[in-house]
Design a protein around this motif. Structure first.
Motif, PDB file in Angstrom:
ATOM      1  N   GLY A   1       0.815  -1.207   0.000  1.00  0.00           N
ATOM      2  CA  GLY A   1       0.000   0.000   0.000  1.00  0.00           C
ATOM      3  C   GLY A   1       0.850   1.259   0.000  1.00  0.00           C
ATOM      4  N   PRO A   2       0.253   2.396   0.363  1.00  0.00           N
ATOM      5  CA  PRO A   2       0.984   3.667   0.345  1.00  0.00           C
ATOM      6  C   PRO A   2       2.078   3.714   1.398  1.00  0.00           C
ATOM      7  N   VAL A   3       3.028   4.608   1.179  1.00  0.00           N
ATOM      8  CA  VAL A   3       4.127   4.792   2.121  1.00  0.00           C
ATOM      9  C   VAL A   3       3.573   5.378   3.413  1.00  0.00           C
ATOM     10  N   VAL A   4       4.267   5.093   4.500  1.00  0.00           N
ATOM     11  CA  VAL A   4       3.836   5.591   5.802  1.00  0.00           C
ATOM     12  C   VAL A   4       3.662   7.104   5.750  1.00  0.00           C
ATOM     13  N   GLY A   5       2.499   7.568   6.135  1.00  0.00           N
ATOM     14  CA  GLY A   5       2.197   8.992   6.126  1.00  0.00           C
ATOM     15  C   GLY A   5       1.242   9.394   5.034  1.00  0.00           C
ATOM     16  N   ASP A   6       1.166   8.615   3.957  1.00  0.00           N
ATOM     17  CA  ASP A   6       0.258   8.961   2.867  1.00  0.00           C
ATOM     18  C   ASP A   6      -1.191   8.610   3.194  1.00  0.00           C
ATOM     19  N   MET A   7      -1.392   7.551   3.958  1.00  0.00           N
ATOM     20  CA  MET A   7      -2.738   7.170   4.401  1.00  0.00           C
ATOM     21  C   MET A   7      -2.704   7.117   5.927  1.00  0.00           C
TER      22      MET A   7
END
Length: 353
Positions: free
Chosen positions: A226-232
């Motif tokens: 999934g998205p990089v930490v902080g993006d979601m």
């Protein structure tokens, strides 16, 4: 010879009177008359120039002496004396001669005064601009020096206070026995250690709460593609259970994923070591990521306080979202030539590239 002098004086007085009238009253420009006066002035000047050129040519024709040679002082004393006498005679002859002055209706004095005034105005403007620039730079320098002076005063006051405290401590210690000083030093070190232990425990609890409440789910999402930490920021367990597409978007959870499939996927990514002892239910993705982050931080701390100190690296088993997050957060750094080795940044020392 007296008549030319009288005429010259009269013209001078007339020019002065006209100038005073112009200063006292507003000037009214008559375009045709001004143009005629300009043309007359130009003709007078041209006639004067032609007259001087004719006189110069006549002098050159009548004299056999080279003007350039005559302008230089001769090395022969006798010739040099003759040159000086000739110069003296020329000044004697020219002294009673009336100087050339423009006619009473000439605008030449006005033009010369206007040119001088324009030059003065231009030079004044340049001086004003230069002065303003110097004033700006001087004010900036003054502010900088005032700030430096203020800092120097603060440093001086702090040094004086520090010196006073040290003098007081030295005087206090000089009146105590060595055994009493040793006891007080040991008690101070113990109190300091207790404060450090309490602060370490507080920071550790805050880190654990942050990892458990926020970071673990985002780490699990990055591990699952999934998205990089902080993006979601808000990652629910249902999203982690459904997984992510190849483009990093959450899959739609139309039907629930079986626990066996989820556990197999967790074991493939985090391994069986993520399991917690005495826990009957299997770990979720967020819990597995939480356990991995805690274990990684613990190993990095052990490496930091170990024999190698801040220069020792911890060997990673795999490239994980936890290790990448620590590097992005400037908490840890990879080895410059081996991305499988990681260490915490010792903020008490200089950073090593």
């Amino acid at each position: 010879m007296a008549q030319p002098h009288s005429d010259a004086i009269a013209r001078i007085r007339k020019s002065v009177a006209d100038a005073r009238d112009l200063q006292g009253d507003a000037m009214v420009l008559d375009a045709p008359r001004t143009e005629a006066r300009l043309e007359q002035t130009v003709r007078e000047l041209q006639a004067r120039v032609e007259q001087q050129q004719a006189a110069l040519e006549q002098l050159r024709r009548s004299s056999q002496i080279d003007p350039l040679e005559a302008a230089r002082a001769s090395e022969d004393p006798r010739v040099k004396l003759k040159q000086l006498l000739a110069v003296k005679q020329a000044y004697t002859n020219l002294t009673p001669t009336a100087p050339f002055l423009p006619s009473m209706d000439s605008v030449l004095p006005v033009l010369l005064a206007t040119r001088t005034l324009q030059q003065n105005v231009q030079s004044t403007k340049q001086a004003i601009a230069s002065t303003q620039s110097q004033l700006t730079s001087t004010e900036a320098l003054l502010r900088s020096k005032e700030a430096d002076f203020h800092d120097a005063n603060l440093i001086g006051n702090a040094l004086r206070d520090r010196r006073a405290r040290l003098d007081s401590q030295i005087e206090d210690r000089s009146q105590k026995a060595p055994a009493q000083l040793a006891k007080e030093l040991i008690a101070a070190k113990r109190a300091q250690k207790e404060r450090y232990d309490e602060e370490t425990q507080r920071l550790g609890d805050a880190l654990n709460d942050f990892v458990d409440s926020y970071l673990s789910a985002m780490l699990a999402a990055e591990e699952l593609g999934g998205p990089v930490v902080g993006d979601m920021l808000n990652v629910e367990n249902e999203i982690l259970a459904a997984g992510f597409t190849k483009k990093g978007k959450a899959k739609s959870a139309k039907k629930p994923v079986s626990e066996k499939t989820r556990q197999r996927r967790i074991d493939q990514i985090w391994g069986n070591k993520a399991a917690v002892e005495e826990e009957e239910e299997p770990l979720t993705e967020a819990e597995a990521a939480d356990a991995e982050m805690r274990e990684l931080i613990g190993n990095l701390f052990k490496t930091l306080v170990g024999p190698g100190g801040g220069r020792a690296y911890f060997d990673l088993e795999r490239d994980s979202a936890a290790s990448r997050f620590l590097v992005r957060a400037k908490i840890a750094q990879f080895h410059p030539r081996d991305a499988r080795r990681l260490r915490l940044i010792d903020f008490g020392r200089e950073l090593d590239d």
